[in-house]
Design a protein around this motif. Structure first.
Motif, short mmCIF file in Angstrom:
data_model
loop_
_atom_site.label_atom_id
_atom_site.label_comp_id
_atom_site.label_asym_id
_atom_site.label_seq_id
_atom_site.Cartn_x
_atom_site.Cartn_y
_atom_site.Cartn_z
N ILE A 90 0.82 -1.22 0.00
CA ILE A 90 0.00 0.00 0.00
C ILE A 90 0.85 1.27 0.00
CG2 ILE A 90 -0.24 0.10 2.52
CD1 ILE A 90 -3.12 1.03 2.09
N GLU A 91 2.07 1.16 0.52
CA GLU A 91 2.95 2.33 0.56
C GLU A 91 3.29 2.84 -0.85
OE1 GLU A 91 3.96 4.22 2.88
OE2 GLU A 91 3.28 3.13 4.65
N GLU A 92 3.16 1.94 -1.86
CA GLU A 92 3.43 2.35 -3.24
C GLU A 92 2.44 3.40 -3.72
OE1 GLU A 92 3.89 -0.96 -5.97
OE2 GLU A 92 4.39 -2.30 -4.30
N PHE A 93 1.32 3.49 -3.01
CA PHE A 93 0.26 4.40 -3.46
C PHE A 93 -0.01 5.52 -2.44
CE2 PHE A 93 -0.45 0.52 -5.84
CZ PHE A 93 -0.65 1.01 -7.11
N ARG A 94 0.96 5.78 -1.59
CA ARG A 94 0.79 6.87 -0.62
C ARG A 94 0.57 8.18 -1.37
NH1 ARG A 94 1.40 7.90 4.66
NH2 ARG A 94 2.01 5.74 5.11
N ARG A 110 -13.99 -1.11 -1.66
CA ARG A 110 -12.84 -1.33 -2.54
C ARG A 110 -12.27 0.01 -3.02
NH1 ARG A 110 -11.30 -5.78 -4.74
NH2 ARG A 110 -13.20 -6.76 -3.96
N ALA A 111 -10.96 0.00 -3.23
CA ALA A 111 -10.28 1.14 -3.84
C ALA A 111 -9.53 0.66 -5.08
CB ALA A 111 -9.31 1.77 -2.85
N LEU A 112 -9.75 1.33 -6.20
CA LEU A 112 -9.03 1.05 -7.44
C LEU A 112 -7.94 2.11 -7.60
CD1 LEU A 112 -10.56 0.30 -10.94
CD2 LEU A 112 -8.77 2.01 -10.69
N LEU A 113 -6.70 1.64 -7.75
CA LEU A 113 -5.55 2.53 -7.89
C LEU A 113 -4.80 2.20 -9.18
CD1 LEU A 113 -5.05 1.41 -4.44
CD2 LEU A 113 -4.68 3.86 -4.67
N MET A 114 -4.14 3.22 -9.73
CA MET A 114 -3.36 3.01 -10.95
C MET A 114 -2.05 3.79 -10.84
SD MET A 114 -6.30 3.15 -13.92
CE MET A 114 -5.17 2.55 -15.20
N ASP A 154 -1.64 0.60 -17.52
CA ASP A 154 -3.08 0.36 -17.53
C ASP A 154 -3.48 -0.74 -16.56
OD1 ASP A 154 -1.91 -1.73 -18.88
OD2 ASP A 154 -3.21 -1.61 -20.66
N LYS A 155 -2.56 -1.15 -15.68
CA LYS A 155 -2.91 -2.12 -14.64
C LYS A 155 -3.78 -1.46 -13.58
CE LYS A 155 0.66 -5.70 -14.55
NZ LYS A 155 1.68 -6.38 -13.72
N LYS A 156 -4.71 -2.24 -13.05
CA LYS A 156 -5.56 -1.77 -11.97
C LYS A 156 -5.18 -2.52 -10.69
CE LYS A 156 -8.19 -0.46 -15.63
NZ LYS A 156 -7.86 -0.78 -17.03
N TYR A 157 -4.91 -1.78 -9.63
CA TYR A 157 -4.55 -2.36 -8.33
C TYR A 157 -5.71 -2.15 -7.37
CZ TYR A 157 0.19 -2.25 -10.28
OH TYR A 157 1.29 -2.43 -11.08
N LEU A 172 -7.33 9.66 -14.96
CA LEU A 172 -5.96 9.39 -15.40
C LEU A 172 -5.10 10.66 -15.34
CD1 LEU A 172 -6.44 6.92 -18.39
CD2 LEU A 172 -5.80 6.41 -16.03
N GLU A 173 -5.72 11.81 -15.53
CA GLU A 173 -4.98 13.07 -15.40
C GLU A 173 -4.54 13.27 -13.96
OE1 GLU A 173 -2.97 16.25 -16.61
OE2 GLU A 173 -4.07 14.91 -17.96
N LEU A 174 -5.41 12.91 -13.00
CA LEU A 174 -5.04 13.00 -11.59
C LEU A 174 -3.94 12.01 -11.25
CD1 LEU A 174 -8.59 13.31 -9.96
CD2 LEU A 174 -6.88 15.12 -10.18
N VAL A 175 -3.99 10.81 -11.85
CA VAL A 175 -2.95 9.81 -11.61
C VAL A 175 -1.59 10.34 -12.07
CG1 VAL A 175 -2.12 7.51 -12.29
CG2 VAL A 175 -4.52 7.84 -11.71
#
Length: 577
Positions: free
Chosen positions: A365-369, A389-393, A398-401, A570-573
């Motif tokens: 989860i630290e990868e998405f801090r 659920r939380a979807l992270l990218m 284009d992988k969904k975590y 995706l712009e926010l990502v």
């Protein structure tokens, strides 16, 4: 042994078709061959008279008066293929003497015509109805019907378009919102078949309309009967034919995905007739079907069995494209097998294979801090899990975590068998499930999980998708905390696209769910419900009504929000890179 194709100086298209099928020149399935064997015996039956007059009159009418109205054949004469001419002959040439009527009448009164999509079934039956309107008796009333008004209108518009394409037909008929009628106000005739005195009509109704206008009709045609759950829309039409000396009732369709529907029962009876187990001498059963599914994948030539118009009406390139897509998509496979090959499919078919579900990749989860996420919840007060659920990218991927958590009432655990309860309590111990006191889920725990992700890891939720079920107060609570929510209805239109995209991503290992055991279980329990528009929805696998699919549903809810807001999200990502 081949039969002589000329009878009393008249060429028989039916015998020619039978001969070419028997020789292997034309490839047909076993069920159609069964019917052709029945028809062959009619030629030697002393109680049956063979008369080509009515059949050839209608064939000539179609080929000289009717024109196609849709691309790529629009404006061209309706030249019948051999299988179509044979089909028309089979309906009209066999006559029997009827004691009640006191004359020879047509043997076949009911016709079941099953053929794969895009083989011209609706134009053919439409042309036959128009031919019957002009070539049949004065005052003939024809009714087009289907499960819905739009489908019934397709056949009606096909009939009317052919009428309009022919100046000779149009000048002696008229059309209004009620139907097609004889008599032209611009060029009126005082007497005869083409005058206002001829009360013949062509109308349309749907299952929703009912059959009030269907009284005392001579021809009834019901399109796409595979969509019907029962015979409530068919029986009134059949009864409306009961006063006629020579009624004609068409049922035309492809295979479908409705379980235990009207077509299932109709085909069961039809196959009993073909096998000699049931007697229905007035029923023509014309089934263009495959002999098995394996031949579809192994032998292209076998495709002719369910697609008699292949290479002329229906393109080989289209079929090959459908087959390739069916190999990679379960929903496409169900639709292609039922619609293009008349192989009956369960409308609650298994969705994923174990290989599709298996993904051992994990992440921290630290990868998405301090990243942005899309949320999804499937809420239930008692019976099922609550799933959040939380979807992270990651930027450029284009992988969904997925981060996930589950919720269940304490009392629910006490209703499980010993093995299930042991498994669930172990998941509680591992922190995968939060228990609520009593008999109901406490949705405040769900809100707290989203708040925790924000406070502890800085994960900001762009939007949180939810189903309206039990969500009114929870949504207000979430919005008080500053979360933006989006309602995602669990219906065909909303769920089909995200379910299909999720399937593709799972197959290509682009879904990383940390090998979560409950996620994996939910995916294993999920089947897909398919409708006639090739739309899909999640449903529990048959026989597993007590199993959970909530984790799969929340993935689809997240995907729905992602699809609807892809560019902005995706712009926010990218900004968090």
């Amino acid at each position: 042994m081949l039969l002589n194709e000329n009878i009393n100086g008249t060429h028989s298209w039916l015998i020619e078709y039978i001969n070419r099928c028997k020789s292997g020149e034309i490839i047909i399935g076993y069920e159609l061959m069964q019917e052709l064997d029945v028809l062959l015996r009619h030629f030697n039956n002393p109680e049956i008279t063979v008369d080509f007059t009515d059949a050839h009159k209608r064939i000539k009418f179609i080929e000289t008066k009717c024109k196609h109205f849709e691309a790529p054949f629009a404006g061209k004469p309706f030249i019948l293929m051999l299988f179509q001419k044979a089909f028309i002959e089979a309906i009209y040439i066999f006559k029997i003497y009827d004691e009640e009527v006191g004359r020879l009448i047509r043997l076949y009164q009911d016709v079941l015509y099953l053929v794969s999509r895009k083989n011209g079934k609706t134009p053919l039956i439409s042309a036959m109805c128009l031919a019957e309107f002009f070539c049949g008796p004065m005052g003939l009333r024809i009714l087009c019907s289907s499960n819905d008004y739009e489908q019934a209108d397709l056949m009606f518009q096909a009939i009317n378009s052919m009428r309009e394409e022919s100046p000779g037909l149009e000048k002696v008929t008229r059309k209004n919102i009620k139907g097609v009628f004889f008599g032209n106000p611009k060029k009126p005739k005082k007497n005869g078949k083409f005058s206002y005195k001829n009360k013949g009509t062509i109308r349309k109704i749907s299952a929703k309309t009912g059959a009030k206008e269907g009284r005392n009709i001579g021809v009834g045609a019901v399109d796409e009967v595979h969509e019907m759950k029962d015979d409530t829309s068919v029986m009134p039409i059949r009864q409306a034919l009961s006063t006629q000396d020579e009624p004609l009732f068409f049922e035309l369709t492809t295979e479908g995905v409705v379980n235990d529907g009207y077509l299932d029962n109709r085909l069961k009876e039809a196959r009993q007739v073909l096998d000699g187990e049931l007697e229905r001498p007035r029923w023509l059963i014309w089934l263009h079907t495959q002999d098995n599914e394996q031949e579809i994948w192994q032998n292209e030539k076998s495709w002719h069995k369910s697609n008699p118009g292949l290479g002329v009406i229906k393109k080989w390139s289209f079929m090959r494209k459908m087959i390739e897509e069916a190999k990679n998509s379960k929903s496409k496979r169900v639709f292609v097998l039922s619609k293009d090959f008349n192989i009956k499919q369960n409308n609650a078919a298994a969705w994923l294979t174990p290989e599709d579900i298996e993904n051992l990749e994990t992440f921290d989860i630290e990868e998405f801090r301090n990243c942005f996420a899309i949320g999804g919840v499937d809420l239930s007060k008692t019976g099922d899990f609550c799933s959040a659920r939380a979807l992270l990218m990651k930027p450029g991927s284009d992988k969904k975590y997925f981060l996930q958590h589950y919720f269940i009432p304490e009392a629910k655990l006490n209703t499980l068998n010993r093995e299930e309860e042991r498994k669930y309590r172990e998941w509680v111990r591992q922190g995968l499930i939060t228990l609520s006191d009593g008999n109901e889920n406490d949705f405040r725990h769900v809100t707290a999980w989203f708040v925790k992700l924000f406070k502890e890891y800085g994960i900001r939720f762009y939007k949180v998708g939810y189903d309206k079920w039990s969500a009114v107060y929870w949504r207000k609570e979430m919005e008080e905390y500053g979360f933006d929510t989006q309602k995602v209805d669990q219906n065909w239109g909303s769920m089909s696209e995200p379910m299909k995209l999720l399937e593709v991503d799972l197959k290509s290992n682009k879904v990383v769910y940390n090998n979560h055991p409950i996620d994996r279980l939910c995916l294993e329990n999920t089947a897909m419900n398919v409708n006639t528009k090739e739309e899909i929805m999640p449903i529990k696998i048959q026989g597993k009504d007590d199993k959970k699919i909530d984790g799969a549903v929340t993935k689809m809810i997240c995907y729905r929000v992602y699809i609807d807001n892809k560019i902005e999200f995706l712009e926010l990502v990218k900004r968090t890179a």
